[in-house]
Write a protein that holds these residues in place. Sequence first.
Motif, mmCIF file in Angstrom:
data_model
loop_
_atom_site.group_PDB
_atom_site.id
_atom_site.type_symbol
_atom_site.label_atom_id
_atom_site.label_comp_id
_atom_site.label_asym_id
_atom_site.label_seq_id
_atom_site.Cartn_x
_atom_site.Cartn_y
_atom_site.Cartn_z
ATOM 1 N N GLU A 1 0.862 -1.178 0.000
ATOM 2 C CA GLU A 1 0.000 0.000 0.000
ATOM 3 C C GLU A 1 0.898 1.227 0.000
ATOM 4 O OE1 GLU A 1 -2.836 1.853 3.249
ATOM 5 O OE2 GLU A 1 -3.649 -0.037 2.450
ATOM 6 N N LEU A 2 0.670 2.117 -0.965
ATOM 7 C CA LEU A 2 1.543 3.268 -1.130
ATOM 8 C C LEU A 2 0.965 4.551 -0.546
ATOM 9 C CD1 LEU A 2 2.660 2.482 -4.765
ATOM 10 C CD2 LEU A 2 3.961 2.100 -2.666
ATOM 11 N N GLY A 3 -0.323 4.729 -0.611
ATOM 12 C CA GLY A 3 -0.942 5.954 -0.119
ATOM 13 C C GLY A 3 -2.286 6.158 -0.759
ATOM 14 N N ALA A 4 -2.889 7.286 -0.453
ATOM 15 C CA ALA A 4 -4.212 7.603 -0.988
ATOM 16 C C ALA A 4 -4.147 7.798 -2.499
ATOM 17 C CB ALA A 4 -4.767 8.847 -0.313
ATOM 18 N N SER A 5 -5.177 7.315 -3.183
ATOM 19 C CA SER A 5 -5.194 7.411 -4.646
ATOM 20 C C SER A 5 -5.209 8.856 -5.127
ATOM 21 C CB SER A 5 -6.391 6.653 -5.219
ATOM 22 O OG SER A 5 -7.602 7.194 -4.722
ATOM 23 N N ASP A 6 -5.746 9.773 -4.325
ATOM 24 C CA ASP A 6 -5.787 11.172 -4.761
ATOM 25 C C ASP A 6 -4.472 11.913 -4.507
ATOM 26 O OD1 ASP A 6 -5.983 11.376 -2.016
ATOM 27 O OD2 ASP A 6 -7.872 12.486 -2.009
ATOM 28 N N GLU A 7 -3.458 11.228 -3.935
ATOM 29 C CA GLU A 7 -2.128 11.830 -3.790
ATOM 30 C C GLU A 7 -1.472 12.046 -5.146
ATOM 31 O OE1 GLU A 7 0.330 9.334 -1.340
ATOM 32 O OE2 GLU A 7 -0.574 10.056 0.516
ATOM 33 N N VAL A 8 -1.879 11.256 -6.133
ATOM 34 C CA VAL A 8 -1.330 11.373 -7.483
ATOM 35 C C VAL A 8 -2.428 11.946 -8.369
ATOM 36 C CG1 VAL A 8 -0.173 10.199 -9.381
ATOM 37 C CG2 VAL A 8 0.105 9.337 -7.045
ATOM 38 N N THR A 9 -2.271 13.187 -8.771
ATOM 39 C CA THR A 9 -3.293 13.824 -9.611
ATOM 40 C C THR A 9 -3.143 13.362 -11.056
ATOM 41 O OG1 THR A 9 -1.873 15.752 -9.972
ATOM 42 C CG2 THR A 9 -3.422 15.865 -8.126
ATOM 43 N N VAL A 10 -4.204 13.506 -11.829
ATOM 44 C CA VAL A 10 -4.176 13.129 -13.245
ATOM 45 C C VAL A 10 -3.050 13.894 -13.934
ATOM 46 C CG1 VAL A 10 -5.444 13.143 -15.422
ATOM 47 C CG2 VAL A 10 -6.633 12.561 -13.301
ATOM 48 N N GLY A 11 -2.224 13.158 -14.660
ATOM 49 C CA GLY A 11 -1.108 13.756 -15.384
ATOM 50 C C GLY A 11 0.163 13.887 -14.562
ATOM 51 N N ALA A 12 0.151 13.436 -13.317
ATOM 52 C CA ALA A 12 1.326 13.555 -12.447
ATOM 53 C C ALA A 12 1.920 12.193 -12.126
ATOM 54 C CB ALA A 12 0.944 14.273 -11.151
ATOM 55 N N SER A 13 3.116 12.237 -11.573
ATOM 56 C CA SER A 13 3.805 11.029 -11.111
ATOM 57 C C SER A 13 4.273 11.273 -9.686
ATOM 58 C CB SER A 13 5.024 10.727 -11.986
ATOM 59 O OG SER A 13 4.645 10.464 -13.315
ATOM 60 N N LYS A 14 4.360 10.195 -8.909
ATOM 61 C CA LYS A 14 4.836 10.291 -7.532
ATOM 62 C C LYS A 14 5.804 9.148 -7.261
ATOM 63 C CE LYS A 14 3.708 10.648 -2.736
ATOM 64 N NZ LYS A 14 3.044 11.440 -1.804
ATOM 65 N N LYS B 1 -3.336 -1.211 -8.527
ATOM 66 C CA LYS B 1 -4.791 -1.108 -8.431
ATOM 67 C C LYS B 1 -5.137 -0.172 -7.287
ATOM 68 C CE LYS B 1 -4.758 -5.444 -5.878
ATOM 69 N NZ LYS B 1 -5.097 -6.837 -5.900
ATOM 70 N N ILE B 2 -6.386 0.232 -7.275
ATOM 71 C CA ILE B 2 -6.895 1.070 -6.200
ATOM 72 C C ILE B 2 -7.831 0.207 -5.358
ATOM 73 C CG2 ILE B 2 -8.144 3.178 -5.595
ATOM 74 C CD1 ILE B 2 -5.450 3.548 -7.171
ATOM 75 N N GLU B 3 -7.535 0.123 -4.070
ATOM 76 C CA GLU B 3 -8.365 -0.636 -3.134
ATOM 77 C C GLU B 3 -8.754 0.273 -1.974
ATOM 78 O OE1 GLU B 3 -6.193 -4.086 -1.837
ATOM 79 O OE2 GLU B 3 -6.676 -5.209 -3.648
ATOM 80 N N LYS B 4 -10.055 0.495 -1.817
ATOM 81 C CA LYS B 4 -10.563 1.334 -0.722
ATOM 82 C C LYS B 4 -9.869 2.696 -0.676
ATOM 83 C CE LYS B 4 -11.688 -2.739 1.946
ATOM 84 N NZ LYS B 4 -11.373 -3.574 3.086
ATOM 85 N N GLY B 5 -9.680 3.289 -1.869
ATOM 86 C CA GLY B 5 -9.083 4.615 -1.962
ATOM 87 C C GLY B 5 -7.578 4.662 -1.815
ATOM 88 N N LYS B 6 -6.917 3.507 -1.765
ATOM 89 C CA LYS B 6 -5.458 3.433 -1.598
ATOM 90 C C LYS B 6 -4.816 2.835 -2.843
ATOM 91 C CE LYS B 6 -5.501 4.601 2.820
ATOM 92 N NZ LYS B 6 -4.911 5.807 3.316
ATOM 93 N N ILE B 7 -3.622 3.338 -3.186
ATOM 94 C CA ILE B 7 -2.842 2.768 -4.282
ATOM 95 C C ILE B 7 -2.102 1.546 -3.750
ATOM 96 C CG2 ILE B 7 -0.964 3.166 -5.926
ATOM 97 C CD1 ILE B 7 -1.557 6.199 -5.614
ATOM 98 N N VAL B 8 -2.257 0.426 -4.447
ATOM 99 C CA VAL B 8 -1.587 -0.814 -4.090
ATOM 100 C C VAL B 8 -0.823 -1.278 -5.321
ATOM 101 C CG1 VAL B 8 -1.850 -3.193 -3.288
ATOM 102 C CG2 VAL B 8 -3.394 -1.397 -2.432
ATOM 103 N N ALA B 9 0.496 -1.465 -5.171
ATOM 104 C CA ALA B 9 1.322 -1.879 -6.305
ATOM 105 C C ALA B 9 2.200 -3.051 -5.909
ATOM 106 C CB ALA B 9 2.191 -0.726 -6.781
ATOM 107 N N GLY B 10 2.505 -3.874 -6.887
ATOM 108 C CA GLY B 10 3.381 -5.022 -6.664
ATOM 109 C C GLY B 10 2.685 -6.300 -7.068
ATOM 110 N N PRO B 11 3.479 -7.329 -7.312
ATOM 111 C CA PRO B 11 2.927 -8.604 -7.753
ATOM 112 C C PRO B 11 2.118 -9.294 -6.649
ATOM 113 C CG PRO B 11 5.274 -8.797 -7.373
ATOM 114 C CD PRO B 11 4.927 -7.349 -7.193
ATOM 115 N N GLU B 12 1.135 -10.049 -7.079
ATOM 116 C CA GLU B 12 0.341 -10.836 -6.142
ATOM 117 C C GLU B 12 1.193 -11.942 -5.560
ATOM 118 O OE1 GLU B 12 -2.755 -10.197 -5.144
ATOM 119 O OE2 GLU B 12 -2.864 -8.474 -6.471
ATOM 120 N N LYS B 13 0.931 -12.318 -4.336
ATOM 121 C CA LYS B 13 1.657 -13.428 -3.732
ATOM 122 C C LYS B 13 1.248 -14.718 -4.429
ATOM 123 C CE LYS B 13 2.265 -11.469 0.822
ATOM 124 N NZ LYS B 13 2.077 -11.630 2.247
ATOM 125 N N SER B 14 2.217 -15.567 -4.634
ATOM 126 C CA SER B 14 1.956 -16.846 -5.315
ATOM 127 C C SER B 14 1.455 -17.874 -4.343
ATOM 128 C CB SER B 14 3.227 -17.365 -5.984
ATOM 129 O OG SER B 14 3.677 -16.424 -6.925
#
Length: 141
Positions: free
Chosen positions: A45-58, A128-141
């Motif tokens: 979990e990286l943070g709130a999805s609205d921390e990264v605005t459209v057209g921006a990178s974080k 993906k966005i889960e409950k308003g949070k950015i989640v990145a990384g591979p799924e656990k096998s």
Amino acid sequence: MSGTPHARRTVLRAAALAPAAGLGLTACSSGGDGGSRSAPTAPVELGASDEVTVGASKLYTDQNVVVSRISADEYKAFSTICTHAQCPINKLEGHKLICPCHGSQFDATNGKVLHEPAVNPLHELPVKIEKGKIVAGPEKS
């Protein structure tokens, strides 16, 4: 004995440069205490999805991930481990990621190399966005 002063200078010069050479080798090594040198191996979990605005990178340096928001509902995430020497990238200018080790540059929106010495793009991560949070990384096998 006219060669002695010259030889002494050569030895002293080499002794003076040895610590600087050691620092350079340390910066290029793949181990050490320079921070984590790997991308997430499981979703983080990286943070709130609205921390990264459209057209921006974080940049999320603690997780070695960069997230770009392409549109209102499209995000892209990439590992920020440089593909040249596996250094963690710690600088983002707009959409340009800059590796501190050798100056490679990457586009944060697509992972492509903008400036060598790296020749391979950054590794894309599922995001993906889960409950308003950015989640990145591979799924656990």
